[in-house]
Design a protein around this motif. Structure first.
Motif, PDB file in Angstrom:
ATOM      1  N   TYR A  53       0.831  -1.196   0.000  1.00 39.92           N
ATOM      2  CA  TYR A  53       0.000   0.000   0.000  1.00 39.92           C
ATOM      3  C   TYR A  53       0.868   1.250   0.000  1.00 39.92           C
ATOM      4  O   TYR A  53       1.956   1.288   0.586  1.00 39.92           O
ATOM      5  CB  TYR A  53      -0.898   0.037   1.234  1.00 39.92           C
ATOM      6  CG  TYR A  53      -2.094  -0.880   1.196  1.00 39.92           C
ATOM      7  CD1 TYR A  53      -3.164  -0.631   0.338  1.00 39.92           C
ATOM      8  CD2 TYR A  53      -2.179  -1.979   2.037  1.00 39.92           C
ATOM      9  CE1 TYR A  53      -4.277  -1.464   0.315  1.00 39.92           C
ATOM     10  CE2 TYR A  53      -3.279  -2.814   2.023  1.00 39.92           C
ATOM     11  CZ  TYR A  53      -4.330  -2.555   1.158  1.00 39.92           C
ATOM     12  OH  TYR A  53      -5.428  -3.383   1.135  1.00 39.92           O
ATOM     13  N   GLY A  54       0.339   2.284  -0.657  1.00 45.86           N
ATOM     14  CA  GLY A  54       0.871   3.627  -0.516  1.00 45.86           C
ATOM     15  C   GLY A  54      -0.225   4.533   0.000  1.00 45.86           C
ATOM     16  O   GLY A  54      -1.420   4.226  -0.146  1.00 45.86           O
ATOM     17  N   TRP A  55       0.149   5.644   0.637  1.00 41.99           N
ATOM     18  CA  TRP A  55      -0.837   6.598   1.145  1.00 41.99           C
ATOM     19  C   TRP A  55      -1.003   7.719   0.132  1.00 41.99           C
ATOM     20  O   TRP A  55      -0.030   8.378  -0.242  1.00 41.99           O
ATOM     21  CB  TRP A  55      -0.403   7.149   2.492  1.00 41.99           C
ATOM     22  CG  TRP A  55      -0.461   6.137   3.609  1.00 41.99           C
ATOM     23  CD1 TRP A  55       0.539   5.351   4.071  1.00 41.99           C
ATOM     24  CD2 TRP A  55      -1.623   5.811   4.375  1.00 41.99           C
ATOM     25  NE1 TRP A  55       0.096   4.543   5.082  1.00 41.99           N
ATOM     26  CE2 TRP A  55      -1.235   4.800   5.302  1.00 41.99           C
ATOM     27  CE3 TRP A  55      -2.940   6.251   4.389  1.00 41.99           C
ATOM     28  CZ2 TRP A  55      -2.119   4.245   6.216  1.00 41.99           C
ATOM     29  CZ3 TRP A  55      -3.827   5.704   5.305  1.00 41.99           C
ATOM     30  CH2 TRP A  55      -3.418   4.715   6.203  1.00 41.99           C
ATOM     31  N   TRP A  56      -2.255   7.947  -0.305  1.00 40.27           N
ATOM     32  CA  TRP A  56      -2.556   8.925  -1.337  1.00 40.27           C
ATOM     33  C   TRP A  56      -3.428  10.032  -0.760  1.00 40.27           C
ATOM     34  O   TRP A  56      -4.336   9.787   0.037  1.00 40.27           O
ATOM     35  CB  TRP A  56      -3.266   8.256  -2.523  1.00 40.27           C
ATOM     36  CG  TRP A  56      -2.381   7.275  -3.243  1.00 40.27           C
ATOM     37  CD1 TRP A  56      -1.998   6.043  -2.808  1.00 40.27           C
ATOM     38  CD2 TRP A  56      -1.749   7.477  -4.492  1.00 40.27           C
ATOM     39  NE1 TRP A  56      -1.166   5.444  -3.710  1.00 40.27           N
ATOM     40  CE2 TRP A  56      -0.989   6.294  -4.772  1.00 40.27           C
ATOM     41  CE3 TRP A  56      -1.736   8.509  -5.424  1.00 40.27           C
ATOM     42  CZ2 TRP A  56      -0.244   6.146  -5.924  1.00 40.27           C
ATOM     43  CZ3 TRP A  56      -0.991   8.357  -6.584  1.00 40.27           C
ATOM     44  CH2 TRP A  56      -0.254   7.183  -6.830  1.00 40.27           C
ATOM     45  N   TYR A  57      -3.121  11.248  -1.197  1.00 39.30           N
ATOM     46  CA  TYR A  57      -3.841  12.411  -0.677  1.00 39.30           C
ATOM     47  C   TYR A  57      -5.129  12.632  -1.466  1.00 39.30           C
ATOM     48  O   TYR A  57      -5.175  12.504  -2.690  1.00 39.30           O
ATOM     49  CB  TYR A  57      -2.963  13.651  -0.779  1.00 39.30           C
ATOM     50  CG  TYR A  57      -3.683  14.937  -0.464  1.00 39.30           C
ATOM     51  CD1 TYR A  57      -4.050  15.251   0.837  1.00 39.30           C
ATOM     52  CD2 TYR A  57      -4.000  15.836  -1.480  1.00 39.30           C
ATOM     53  CE1 TYR A  57      -4.717  16.431   1.118  1.00 39.30           C
ATOM     54  CE2 TYR A  57      -4.649  17.027  -1.218  1.00 39.30           C
ATOM     55  CZ  TYR A  57      -5.012  17.313   0.088  1.00 39.30           C
ATOM     56  OH  TYR A  57      -5.677  18.478   0.360  1.00 39.30           O
ATOM     57  N   GLY A  58      -6.181  12.994  -0.734  1.00 36.40           N
ATOM     58  CA  GLY A  58      -7.468  13.298  -1.357  1.00 36.40           C
ATOM     59  C   GLY A  58      -8.346  14.096  -0.409  1.00 36.40           C
ATOM     60  O   GLY A  58      -7.960  14.406   0.736  1.00 36.40           O
ATOM     61  N   VAL A  59      -9.529  14.420  -0.882  1.00 35.01           N
ATOM     62  CA  VAL A  59     -10.519  15.140  -0.073  1.00 35.01           C
ATOM     63  C   VAL A  59     -11.857  14.418  -0.187  1.00 35.01           C
ATOM     64  O   VAL A  59     -12.111  13.673  -1.142  1.00 35.01           O
ATOM     65  CB  VAL A  59     -10.673  16.614  -0.505  1.00 35.01           C
ATOM     66  CG1 VAL A  59      -9.391  17.389  -0.257  1.00 35.01           C
ATOM     67  CG2 VAL A  59     -11.080  16.708  -1.973  1.00 35.01           C
TER      68      VAL A  59
END
Length: 399
Positions: free
Chosen positions: A312-318
């Protein structure tokens, strides 16, 4: 003993400097080696005795009062001058000495620790190194880094125990070599000349130096991995990093995924690193504890991976609004729905990566082999974390 040394030295020189026209037999070369070794042992025996024979200084000589001429000063004044001449930094008050040491740089503390045993203990104090550790490594030090440091200490101690066993066997070999040919002594001489580096101990100074030297690989997360590859923009992946003091950058070692072997990226800058905010391993699903609190406009990080073999990678979002909502905050009821809209605004409108949805109440891992798999979610509470993601925002819109 001195007479023996003087009489023995020409014999050593004669054997070591002789240049025979014909090759010497084996017993002659071995006899020469014995003489050299014996001369070395004699010198090592006499060295402590010669150190004790120090010249007498005039300041240490005191005359009897009967031999002092009238009007001359008393001997104790000479002793006071000698005492003043021998004052050192250790004679300073405790508070003044700690203040001086507290103003030294890490390199200065290491140099001061090499002066004497007393300063070595003082310069290794944790309270002197806490400030330096926090200033340079504070942004990367977390629970994972502390755990890795403990494991590193345990591994070095285990390797030291194995080295002691090997050295013990070498000592027995040296003893037995007395009854074997002299050529066996070469092994004993070589093994005794090896330099032994000090083992790291559980101190902040030792931890700091292990990080500076690059020997300790630190668990961290890297923003925009692989030099900002377009496929990893606005993401953060787990890696092990090693510091390179010559360039003030890091080597990042990513875990293998799919058919790709372990990837090492060089030249990673400080501003692309952070300490892992959660303790979830890269291949495990993070348990989300914020799903019921998510509202439109919240900033989040969500786990995503290409397929089951990838980490897993951590992805930025809203968090976005539902299609049935007009986006008016006064009349928005999106937080009451079981469906949560995820928006990744770094992608152009209409892109298949722009929007996604998850179930608020029954969210686990969702997705497919085409669009990838979404994992756990963490809500960003810190303004610094949000500002960091905005700082990394790509200049061009992604497709």
């Amino acid at each position: 003993m001195l007479f023996f040394l003087v009489s023995f030295f020409p014999f050593v020189v004669l054997l070591s400097k002789s240049l025979p026209l014909e090759p010497l037999p084996q017993w002659a070369s071995e006899t020469r080696l014995v003489s050299i070794l014996l001369f070395q042992e004699v010198l090592s025996f006499l060295a402590p005795l010669l150190e004790r024979c120090r010249p007498v200084r005039a300041g240490n000589l005191t005359l009897p009062s009967s031999m002092m001429s009238p009007g001359k000063g008393r001997p104790h004044r000479v002793e006071n001058v000698e005492e003043l001449a021998e004052m050192s930094v250790l004679d300073l008050p405790e508070l003044a000495l700690d203040c001086i040491l507290g103003r030294l740089s890490p390199a200065g503390l290491c140099n001061m620790a090499a002066v004497c045993g007393s300063l070595k203990e003082r310069c290794r104090s944790d309270h002197l190194w806490e400030k330096h550790m926090k200033e340079k490594w504070g942004r990367l030090i977390g629970n994972a880094a502390r755990k890795e440091w403990k494991l590193y200490l345990a591994s070095t101690r285990d390797s030291a125990v194995g080295a002691e066993d090997i050295n013990r066997s070498k000592k027995w070999t040296g003893v037995l070599s007395c009854s074997w040919p002299i050529s066996w002594l070469n092994f004993r001489i070589d093994s005794g000349n090896k330099h032994k580096s000090p083992l790291p101990d559980d101190s902040i100074m030792s931890w700091y130096r292990s990080l500076e030297s690059g020997k300790l690989w630190l668990p961290a997360q890297v923003y925009n991995r692989e030099h900002g590859h377009v496929g990893f923009m606005l993401s953060c992946y787990d890696a092990e990093v090693s510091y390179d003091c010559s360039t003030d950058t890091f080597h990042a070692r990513y875990p293998p995924h799919g058919r790709r072997m372990m990837i090492i990226e060089e030249g990673v800058q400080w501003d692309r690193l952070r300490a892992p905010p959660v303790s979830t391993p890269a291949y495990d699903l993070h348990i989300s504890d914020c799903l019921s609190d998510l509202r439109a406009g919240d900033h989040i990080e969500i786990q995503w991976r290409r397929n089951k073999e990838f980490p897993y990678g951590w992805w930025y979002g809203v968090i976005g609004h539902l299609e049935s909502c007009d986006g008016n905050e006064l009349f928005c009821h999106c937080h009451l729905s079981d469906t949560v809209i995820l928006e990744f605004n770094q992608y152009t409108p209409g892109s298949r990566w722009r929007r996604a949805s998850i179930n608020r109440k029954a969210h686990r891992e969702e997705g497919n082999e085409t669009d990838g798999f979404f994992g756990g979610i963490r809500k960003l509470q810190s303004k610094d974390e949000i500002a960091k993601w905005r700082q990394l925002w790509p200049k061009d819109v992604l497709v």
